[in-house]
Design a protein around this motif. Sequence first.
Motif, PDB file in Angstrom:
ATOM      1  N   VAL A  16       0.829  -1.203   0.000  1.00  0.00           N
ATOM      2  CA  VAL A  16       0.000   0.000   0.000  1.00  0.00           C
ATOM      3  C   VAL A  16       0.866   1.257   0.000  1.00  0.00           C
ATOM      4  O   VAL A  16       0.653   2.186  -0.795  1.00  0.00           O
ATOM      5  N   VAL A  17       1.856   1.314   0.889  1.00  0.00           N
ATOM      6  CA  VAL A  17       2.683   2.515   0.975  1.00  0.00           C
ATOM      7  C   VAL A  17       3.538   2.681  -0.279  1.00  0.00           C
ATOM      8  O   VAL A  17       3.801   3.806  -0.728  1.00  0.00           O
ATOM      9  N   TYR A  18       3.959   1.580  -0.891  1.00  0.00           N
ATOM     10  CA  TYR A  18       4.751   1.674  -2.110  1.00  0.00           C
ATOM     11  C   TYR A  18       3.902   2.189  -3.271  1.00  0.00           C
ATOM     12  O   TYR A  18       4.426   2.834  -4.190  1.00  0.00           O
ATOM     13  N   THR A  19       2.592   1.928  -3.226  1.00  0.00           N
ATOM     14  CA  THR A  19       1.694   2.387  -4.284  1.00  0.00           C
ATOM     15  C   THR A  19       1.292   3.841  -4.102  1.00  0.00           C
ATOM     16  O   THR A  19       1.218   4.605  -5.069  1.00  0.00           O
ATOM     17  N   LEU A  20       1.039   4.248  -2.862  1.00  0.00           N
ATOM     18  CA  LEU A  20       0.489   5.580  -2.607  1.00  0.00           C
ATOM     19  C   LEU A  20       1.556   6.659  -2.450  1.00  0.00           C
ATOM     20  O   LEU A  20       1.293   7.833  -2.737  1.00  0.00           O
ATOM     21  N   ILE A  21       2.736   6.306  -1.967  1.00  0.00           N
ATOM     22  CA  ILE A  21       3.756   7.301  -1.647  1.00  0.00           C
ATOM     23  C   ILE A  21       4.742   7.436  -2.800  1.00  0.00           C
ATOM     24  O   ILE A  21       5.222   6.441  -3.348  1.00  0.00           O
ATOM     25  N   ARG A  22       5.063   8.665  -3.153  1.00  0.00           N
ATOM     26  CA  ARG A  22       5.983   8.955  -4.240  1.00  0.00           C
ATOM     27  C   ARG A  22       7.224   9.723  -3.768  1.00  0.00           C
ATOM     28  O   ARG A  22       8.341   9.396  -4.137  1.00  0.00           O
ATOM     29  N   SER A  23       7.037  10.756  -2.976  1.00  0.00           N
ATOM     30  CA  SER A  23       8.147  11.627  -2.604  1.00  0.00           C
ATOM     31  C   SER A  23       9.010  10.987  -1.513  1.00  0.00           C
ATOM     32  O   SER A  23       8.494  10.287  -0.636  1.00  0.00           O
TER      33      SER A  23
END
Length: 281
Positions: free
Chosen positions: A217-224
Amino acid sequence: MNAKLKRTIWCWLALSPLIVIVLFPFAVMLCTAFKPADEIFVYPARWLPVHWRWENFVEMWDAANFGVALKNSCVISFLSTSLALAVSVPAAYALARFPFTGRGVYRQFLLVTQMLSPILLVVGLFRLAAMIPYGNGNLVDSKLGVIVSYAAFNIAFAVWMLSSYFQTVPRDLEESAWLEGCGRTKAVFKVFLPLAVPAIVVTAIFTFISAWNEFAVVYTLIRSPENKTLTVQVTDMVAGKYTVEWHLVMAATLCATLPVSVVFAWLQRYLVKGLALGAVK
């Protein structure tokens, strides 16, 4: 040698193979974290480094942006656990104390939802986060989106686990408090919740560890980079790299496991305290 000591020794001997299997990866990780880069792939292999290199942790802190990632993991894990418990405790109490049609089916539904992996829902979750306005953009690349997602994934498990324990708390204790002049809300806070501390602590431990270790989930939603958690930062040290600095990766992984161990040890003390409190009550 008394019978109790013999039984203890036999138990430890029976568990020793399992202990070795569990601790072996951590031993490899610890030894590699202190090795220089030129000692990792030597033949014949050596367990302990010839030259102990404590500078690996300093270099890892900068290479992995570890301080920022550690802060993000702590904030996201604590807030998602708090949000999940804030929703789960009242829901589990209602499920345990108020009968309604279809309660058994609903409990089974909560159990079935645990069979779905979060990775199956990440595409829909990403589209949903992109549709919800937040600040100057949306919930994509925001810690709030990850916190709400983690809490939503853990609520079903928390309700199912807490409701099972809440049903074992005698209703007579609350009824006695009502006869003493307590309202239902006051009886819940003064009588019921102190007895439910062990279940709440255990649920908080599982929820926190689940949020700390989650990756998809965090790898999909977070970019910066300033919003990435430890799981993503450690993965970025390996993924897409032509040369992997394994001594730094192992140092980062070792440091990433320490907060979970500290939280578990700290909450375990409160778990024993809650069990004793429930026994006295």
